[in-house]
Design a protein around this motif. Structure first.
Motif, PDB file in Angstrom:
ATOM      1  N   PRO A  97      -5.157 -25.471  16.012  1.00  0.00           N
ATOM      2  CA  PRO A  97      -6.000 -26.652  15.808  1.00  0.00           C
ATOM      3  C   PRO A  97      -6.259 -26.927  14.326  1.00  0.00           C
ATOM      4  O   PRO A  97      -6.397 -26.004  13.522  1.00  0.00           O
ATOM      5  CB  PRO A  97      -7.307 -26.279  16.532  1.00  0.00           C
ATOM      6  N   VAL A  98      -6.336 -28.187  13.987  1.00  0.00           N
ATOM      7  CA  VAL A  98      -6.719 -28.621  12.643  1.00  0.00           C
ATOM      8  C   VAL A  98      -8.238 -28.611  12.562  1.00  0.00           C
ATOM      9  O   VAL A  98      -8.919 -28.979  13.529  1.00  0.00           O
ATOM     10  CB  VAL A  98      -6.163 -30.029  12.353  1.00  0.00           C
ATOM     11  N   PRO A  99      -8.829 -28.193  11.443  1.00  0.00           N
ATOM     12  CA  PRO A  99     -10.289 -28.177  11.325  1.00  0.00           C
ATOM     13  C   PRO A  99     -10.920 -29.524  11.698  1.00  0.00           C
ATOM     14  O   PRO A  99     -10.391 -30.582  11.356  1.00  0.00           O
ATOM     15  CB  PRO A  99     -10.517 -27.839   9.850  1.00  0.00           C
ATOM     16  N   ALA A 153      -3.695 -41.546  28.052  1.00  0.00           N
ATOM     17  CA  ALA A 153      -2.666 -40.698  27.440  1.00  0.00           C
ATOM     18  C   ALA A 153      -3.252 -39.370  26.984  1.00  0.00           C
ATOM     19  O   ALA A 153      -2.604 -38.324  27.097  1.00  0.00           O
ATOM     20  CB  ALA A 153      -2.019 -41.424  26.268  1.00  0.00           C
ATOM     21  N   ALA A 154      -4.489 -39.405  26.483  1.00  0.00           N
ATOM     22  CA  ALA A 154      -5.146 -38.179  26.033  1.00  0.00           C
ATOM     23  C   ALA A 154      -5.674 -37.373  27.219  1.00  0.00           C
ATOM     24  O   ALA A 154      -5.520 -36.141  27.263  1.00  0.00           O
ATOM     25  CB  ALA A 154      -6.281 -38.515  25.074  1.00  0.00           C
ATOM     26  N   ARG A 155      -6.276 -38.043  28.199  1.00  0.00           N
ATOM     27  CA  ARG A 155      -6.846 -37.321  29.347  1.00  0.00           C
ATOM     28  C   ARG A 155      -5.775 -36.564  30.118  1.00  0.00           C
ATOM     29  O   ARG A 155      -6.040 -35.495  30.684  1.00  0.00           O
ATOM     30  CB  ARG A 155      -7.575 -38.298  30.266  1.00  0.00           C
ATOM     31  N   GLY A 156      -4.574 -37.085  30.143  1.00  0.00           N
ATOM     32  CA  GLY A 156      -3.495 -36.419  30.858  1.00  0.00           C
ATOM     33  C   GLY A 156      -3.039 -35.123  30.228  1.00  0.00           C
ATOM     34  O   GLY A 156      -2.250 -34.383  30.825  1.00  0.00           O
ATOM     35  N   LEU A 157      -3.542 -34.809  29.026  1.00  0.00           N
ATOM     36  CA  LEU A 157      -3.106 -33.612  28.311  1.00  0.00           C
ATOM     37  C   LEU A 157      -4.235 -32.609  28.069  1.00  0.00           C
ATOM     38  O   LEU A 157      -4.049 -31.628  27.362  1.00  0.00           O
ATOM     39  CB  LEU A 157      -2.481 -34.014  26.967  1.00  0.00           C
ATOM     40  N   THR A 158      -5.394 -32.858  28.661  1.00  0.00           N
ATOM     41  CA  THR A 158      -6.539 -31.963  28.425  1.00  0.00           C
ATOM     42  C   THR A 158      -6.335 -30.572  29.025  1.00  0.00           C
ATOM     43  O   THR A 158      -7.035 -29.635  28.644  1.00  0.00           O
ATOM     44  CB  THR A 158      -7.834 -32.568  28.989  1.00  0.00           C
ATOM     45  N   GLU A 159      -5.380 -30.437  29.939  1.00  0.00           N
ATOM     46  CA  GLU A 159      -5.071 -29.128  30.521  1.00  0.00           C
ATOM     47  C   GLU A 159      -3.664 -28.687  30.145  1.00  0.00           C
ATOM     48  O   GLU A 159      -3.034 -27.912  30.865  1.00  0.00           O
ATOM     49  CB  GLU A 159      -5.224 -29.186  32.050  1.00  0.00           C
ATOM     50  N   ASP A 160      -3.159 -29.179  29.033  1.00  0.00           N
ATOM     51  CA  ASP A 160      -1.812 -28.820  28.595  1.00  0.00           C
ATOM     52  C   ASP A 160      -1.711 -27.308  28.408  1.00  0.00           C
ATOM     53  O   ASP A 160      -2.674 -26.663  27.972  1.00  0.00           O
ATOM     54  CB  ASP A 160      -1.493 -29.532  27.280  1.00  0.00           C
ATOM     55  N   PRO A 161      -0.549 -26.717  28.705  1.00  0.00           N
ATOM     56  CA  PRO A 161      -0.389 -25.265  28.542  1.00  0.00           C
ATOM     57  C   PRO A 161      -0.600 -24.786  27.107  1.00  0.00           C
ATOM     58  O   PRO A 161      -0.998 -23.639  26.893  1.00  0.00           O
ATOM     59  CB  PRO A 161       1.056 -25.018  28.989  1.00  0.00           C
ATOM     60  N   ASP A 162      -0.337 -25.642  26.139  1.00  0.00           N
ATOM     61  CA  ASP A 162      -0.543 -25.240  24.747  1.00  0.00           C
ATOM     62  C   ASP A 162      -2.014 -25.433  24.379  1.00  0.00           C
ATOM     63  O   ASP A 162      -2.544 -26.549  24.479  1.00  0.00           O
ATOM     64  CB  ASP A 162       0.328 -26.077  23.815  1.00  0.00           C
ATOM     65  N   ALA A 171      -3.642 -25.659  21.554  1.00  0.00           N
ATOM     66  CA  ALA A 171      -3.926 -26.624  20.497  1.00  0.00           C
ATOM     67  C   ALA A 171      -3.764 -28.049  20.994  1.00  0.00           C
ATOM     68  O   ALA A 171      -4.520 -28.944  20.598  1.00  0.00           O
ATOM     69  CB  ALA A 171      -3.014 -26.381  19.293  1.00  0.00           C
ATOM     70  N   VAL A 172      -2.801 -28.286  21.872  1.00  0.00           N
ATOM     71  CA  VAL A 172      -2.616 -29.618  22.458  1.00  0.00           C
ATOM     72  C   VAL A 172      -3.797 -29.954  23.349  1.00  0.00           C
ATOM     73  O   VAL A 172      -4.364 -31.060  23.280  1.00  0.00           O
ATOM     74  CB  VAL A 172      -1.297 -29.686  23.251  1.00  0.00           C
ATOM     75  N   ALA A 173      -4.196 -29.016  24.206  1.00  0.00           N
ATOM     76  CA  ALA A 173      -5.334 -29.264  25.096  1.00  0.00           C
ATOM     77  C   ALA A 173      -6.609 -29.516  24.299  1.00  0.00           C
ATOM     78  O   ALA A 173      -7.400 -30.409  24.637  1.00  0.00           O
ATOM     79  CB  ALA A 173      -5.519 -28.068  26.029  1.00  0.00           C
ATOM     80  N   ASP A 174      -6.820 -28.747  23.249  1.00  0.00           N
ATOM     81  CA  ASP A 174      -7.993 -28.942  22.393  1.00  0.00           C
ATOM     82  C   ASP A 174      -7.969 -30.317  21.733  1.00  0.00           C
ATOM     83  O   ASP A 174      -8.992 -31.013  21.691  1.00  0.00           O
ATOM     84  CB  ASP A 174      -8.030 -27.848  21.322  1.00  0.00           C
ATOM     85  N   ALA A 175      -6.797 -30.722  21.224  1.00  0.00           N
ATOM     86  CA  ALA A 175      -6.673 -32.029  20.587  1.00  0.00           C
ATOM     87  C   ALA A 175      -6.900 -33.153  21.595  1.00  0.00           C
ATOM     88  O   ALA A 175      -7.504 -34.181  21.270  1.00  0.00           O
ATOM     89  CB  ALA A 175      -5.292 -32.168  19.943  1.00  0.00           C
ATOM     90  N   ALA A 176      -6.432 -32.953  22.821  1.00  0.00           N
ATOM     91  CA  ALA A 176      -6.615 -33.971  23.862  1.00  0.00           C
ATOM     92  C   ALA A 176      -8.089 -34.140  24.199  1.00  0.00           C
ATOM     93  O   ALA A 176      -8.594 -35.268  24.327  1.00  0.00           O
ATOM     94  CB  ALA A 176      -5.819 -33.592  25.109  1.00  0.00           C
ATOM     95  N   ARG A 177      -8.795 -33.036  24.333  1.00  0.00           N
ATOM     96  CA  ARG A 177     -10.235 -33.114  24.647  1.00  0.00           C
ATOM     97  C   ARG A 177     -10.991 -33.774  23.492  1.00  0.00           C
ATOM     98  O   ARG A 177     -11.923 -34.558  23.713  1.00  0.00           O
ATOM     99  CB  ARG A 177     -10.778 -31.718  24.942  1.00  0.00           C
ATOM    100  N   TRP A 178     -10.597 -33.449  22.281  1.00  0.00           N
ATOM    101  CA  TRP A 178     -11.228 -34.070  21.111  1.00  0.00           C
ATOM    102  C   TRP A 178     -10.972 -35.578  21.111  1.00  0.00           C
ATOM    103  O   TRP A 178     -11.901 -36.371  20.848  1.00  0.00           O
ATOM    104  CB  TRP A 178     -10.688 -33.446  19.830  1.00  0.00           C
TER     105      TRP A 178
END
Length: 346
Positions: free
Chosen positions: A225-227, A320-329, A331-338
């Motif tokens: 994740p980026v700060p 597009a973001a909500r569909g990735l909130t449970e991504d296996p990665d 950092a991707v899931a964190d970015a999606a929730r953000w």
């Protein structure tokens, strides 16, 4: 040797390079202290390879003791469009100009090999050469400045009065003794355009950058994740950042790119964020085949896309973001929730 050097530069021009200059391998004695201070301050972030190979990266003589000359070559990739215009379209992705075309490592290295083969053919098999394009511990920018290609500007990139700053650099180390060129003087003057435009204030001082705050570093080299305090400043920049390059006044002298492979692919000039967020690993690899973007992988790329979605101010991108909130990665899931939280707060 003067005649050989003149013919060498003509061959480099015929190969597509826009500048050809020569320096000695020991022409950059200031680099070791600069690199040591950079790493000691932690400005290199996660780029641990900078610390691990510091001896070679800071001293070209140590990299190849037999070398007697370094031929520095530049190739232009000047964009025909305004790279900052894409920032006005927050639902679209801003990709650094250099990554919108073919991978420059492949393009420039082939040209370097052509020039190196010519040099051997002209001088005999006893001549030894090594070619480098940003993939080995070589201080290309410092060597280019020592050879007179240009100077390292306040944004730490190469700038030339004849070429602007949209250039790729390549180096040919050789055992030949070639007449060196004079180093170029700094012509930045009192200008602060590149420093003042930086969206994350990554420049701690003129000629000094903290990579941990640089969007190019964060979108390409930084893992995880980026700060949070930087995400909102990234805007829609998903791969690299051209702001400091685009505002340099010396670009009024920039020359057009000679190789069409370095020109932007139409689909990469302003791709939609929603479409990019849907890329799985196979689709990512297919889309970015032959592109430097492929190196960072799908997960880091989609992470960056999601930060852009969160900054877009466009609720329509929410799905597009909500569909990735449970991504296996993670950092991707964190970015999606953000991103979802950012859009929900509108």
């Amino acid at each position: 040797m003067d005649d050989l050097k003149e013919r060498l530069c003509r061959e480099a021009d015929a190969a597509g390079f826009v500048a050809c200059r020569v320096c000695r391998p020991d022409a950059v004695p200031e680099v070791p202290a600069q690199l040591e201070a950079f790493v000691a301050a932690g400005y290199h972030g996660q780029m641990q390879w900078m610390a691990e190979r510091m001896a070679w990266r800071s001293n070209p003589v140590a990299l190849w003791p037999e070398a007697r000359s370094v031929i520095m070559l530049a190739e232009s990739y000047t964009p025909a469009h305004d790279p900052l215009e894409i920032l006005l379209h927050p639902d679209r992705a801003a990709i650094s100009v250099y990554a919108q075309g073919r991978d420059y490592h492949d393009v420039v290295k082939k040209r370097l090999k052509r020039v190196a083969r010519w040099l051997i053919a002209e001088t005999g098999d006893a001549t030894q050469v090594k070619v480098f394009v940003d993939t080995a511990p070589v201080p290309e920018k410092a060597l280019a400045a020592a050879a007179g290609v240009g100077w390292q500007g306040k944004h730490t990139n190469m700038v030339s009065r004849e070429l602007g700053n949209w250039v790729f650099l390549g180096a040919i180390f050789t055992t030949l003794e070639l007449p060196p060129d004079a180093a170029e003087e700094d012509h930045c003057g009192s200008c602060r355009a590149c420093l003042d435009i930086c969206p994350t204030e990554a420049f701690v001082a003129p000629y000094q950058m903290d990579a941990r705050k640089c969007i190019s570093y964060l979108t390409i080299e930084h893992k995880g994740p980026v700060p949070h305090n930087i995400r909102g400043r990234m805007g829609n920049r998903i791969y690299g950042c051209d702001d400091c390059l685009a505002v340099c006044p010396w670009n009024k002298f920039a020359v057009a790119a000679r190789d069409i492979r370095l020109l932007p692919r139409p689909e990469l000039k302003a791709p939609g964020l929603a479409e990019l967020a849907r890329l799985d690993d196979a689709a990512f690899r297919a889309m970015f085949s032959g592109s430097p973007i492929k190196r960072i992988g799908r997960d880091r790329f989609v992470r960056n896309v999601l930060y852009a979605i969160g900054n877009s101010g466009t609720p329509d991108l929410g799905p597009a973001a909500r569909g990735l909130t449970e991504d296996p990665d993670p950092a991707v899931a964190d970015a999606a929730r953000w991103a979802v939280a950012q859009l929900n707060a509108l």
